[in-house]
Design an enzyme around this catalytic site. Structure first.
Site, PDB file in Angstrom:
ATOM      1  N   CYS A  77       0.498  -0.992   0.313  1.00  0.00           N
ATOM      2  CA  CYS A  77       0.353   0.014   0.090  1.00  0.00           C
ATOM      3  C   CYS A  77       1.007   1.045   0.209  1.00  0.00           C
ATOM      4  O   CYS A  77       1.838   1.571   0.500  1.00  0.00           O
ATOM      5  CB  CYS A  77      -0.738  -0.155   1.153  1.00  0.00           C
ATOM      6  SG  CYS A  77      -1.866   1.148   1.406  1.00  0.00           S
ATOM      7  N   CYS A 136      -3.358   7.063  -4.282  1.00  0.00           N
ATOM      8  CA  CYS A 136      -2.530   5.746  -4.414  1.00  0.00           C
ATOM      9  C   CYS A 136      -1.525   4.932  -4.766  1.00  0.00           C
ATOM     10  O   CYS A 136      -1.384   5.116  -6.140  1.00  0.00           O
ATOM     11  CB  CYS A 136      -4.161   4.902  -5.398  1.00  0.00           C
ATOM     12  SG  CYS A 136      -3.712   3.258  -5.039  1.00  0.00           S
TER      13      CYS A 136
HETATM   14  O1  PYC Z   1      -1.778   3.343  -1.755  1.00  0.00           O
HETATM   15  O2  PYC Z   1      -1.584   2.562  -2.621  1.00  0.00           O
HETATM   16  C1  PYC Z   1      -1.777   3.164  -1.914  1.00  0.00           C
HETATM   17  C2  PYC Z   1      -3.750   2.184  -1.881  1.00  0.00           C
HETATM   18  C3  PYC Z   1      -4.018   1.378  -1.758  1.00  0.00           C
HETATM   19  C4  PYC Z   1      -5.645   1.388  -1.233  1.00  0.00           C
HETATM   20  C5  PYC Z   1      -5.723   2.700  -1.030  1.00  0.00           C
HETATM   21  N1  PYC Z   1      -4.298   3.414  -1.151  1.00  0.00           N
END
Ligand code: PYC
Length: 333
Positions: free
Chosen positions: A91, A254
């Site tokens: 993550c 993300c």
């Molecule tokens: O930032 O890789 C990330 C992530 C995965 C799920 C929520 N954030």
């Protein structure tokens, strides 16, 4: 106060997305690798994830990371990621939160202008370089595990949406990338319920017909994220709405999704190495990504991404469980 459990956390948020960093109260999870710890946790300790992520202690878009001793000699700390969705192998926003918490709490030797923290994650070694001034973490750059494109310009029949074009890439998790225009929806938070439904329908269709499987990491065999690309996005600056199983949006840009998107653009010849890629979240936060190396995963051509972002400490907490609490494992509303 009475309690049958005490769990200590440093709560952070990365561009608006929470990471509840567990610093004590869970102990060492059995396993000789971080991924074995993740798989053990899923099988035997998942009630702790529900306890910390679900209501009333968490919420429908909660995310966290459990600090562990490293299982490898070349890492400083180990991490097991927990979310309302389950236990991800990696993550990005969570790692930025972990590195920020470790520096802010003095749980690593802090050096200026940068502090390097090597993390043993279920997906592999991830290196966080924290920019530090006056003892505080200003931003974090993570060198992620290798990312690769798995399918370019594939199509899938999605009940209610017809045939939808998508690309699939791995950036620490598997991501289906879909143009938001293709499901007839605008990039507008007032339409989030419809965007969420479309993303979940696409995941169901992919996982029901042709789920991906990572060639090297055990137990990574689903696509649980759909990155809806907003109109006007290009290979240097992209805006997206990230739908995550079982039904929430990433508030951050993300990190693993940014990695997957860069791998896709690289496979198309649109994003060279050593070039900034600005990925913008549904709420307007930014991560800056770069591809720094070419490599392989199994037979697949792959790239090593870096992601730069910021996180802030928002709370120091001790979670208690009163033996008469009717919701010891939380609930999903
Ligand atoms: O930032 O890789 C990330 C992530 C995965 C799920 C929520 N954030």
């Amino acid at each position: 106060m009475r309690s049958s459990k005490i769990i200590q956390t440093i709560d952070t948020h990365t561009e608006g997305m929470p990471t509840r960093v567990v610093t004590g109260g869970i102990g060492t999870i059995p396993g000789t690798t971080a991924n074995e710890r993740r798989l053990y946790f899923i099988e035997h300790l998942d009630h702790l994830r529900h306890f910390l992520m679900d209501e009333p202690r968490g919420h429908g878009a909660m995310s966290g990371a459990i600090l562990q001793p490293s299982t490898r000699p070349d890492a400083d700390w180990g991490v097991v990621y927990i979310e309302v969705s389950g236990c991800l192998p990696m993550c990005g926003h969570g790692t930025i939160g972990v590195a920020t918490a470790l520096v802010e709490a003095g749980m690593v030797e802090v050096t200026e202008p940068t502090t390097t923290i090597r993390l043993d994650t279920p997906a592999g070694l991830v290196i966080a370089t924290v920019a530090v001034s006056d003892g505080h973490a200003d931003s974090v750059t993570i060198e992620n595990v290798p990312a690769f494109a798995e399918r370019l310009d594939a199509t899938i029949d999605v009940p209610g949406y017809g045939t939808v074009g998508y690309s699939l890439a791995f950036g620490g998790n598997y991501y289906a990338m879909v143009d938001l225009d293709d499901v007839g929806l605008p990039f507008d938070r007032s339409r989030q319920t419809e965007i969420l439904s479309a993303g979940l329908a696409i995941m169901d269709a992919i996982n029901g017909t042709d789920p991906p499987k990572h060639p090297e990491i055990e137990g990574v065999d689903h696509c649980h994220h759909v990155e809806f690309i907003a109109p006007g996005s290009n290979a240097r600056h992209s805006r997206h709405a990230m739908v995550i199983h079982p039904g929430w949006f990433d508030r951050s840009p993300c990190g693993t999704g940014t990695s997957a998107r860069m791998a896709e653009l690289w496979a198309r010849g649109q994003l060279p190495l050593d070039t900034d890629f600005d990925n913008e979240s549904f709420i307007g936060g930014h991560f800056i990504g770069r591809l720094i190396n070419q490599t392989t995963v199994g037979e697949r051509p792959a790239v090593v991404p870096t992601i730069t972002g910021r996180a802030w400490v928002s709370a120091l907490s001790q979670f208690l469980l009163d033996p008469s609490d009717p919701f010891p494992s939380g609930f999903v509303f």
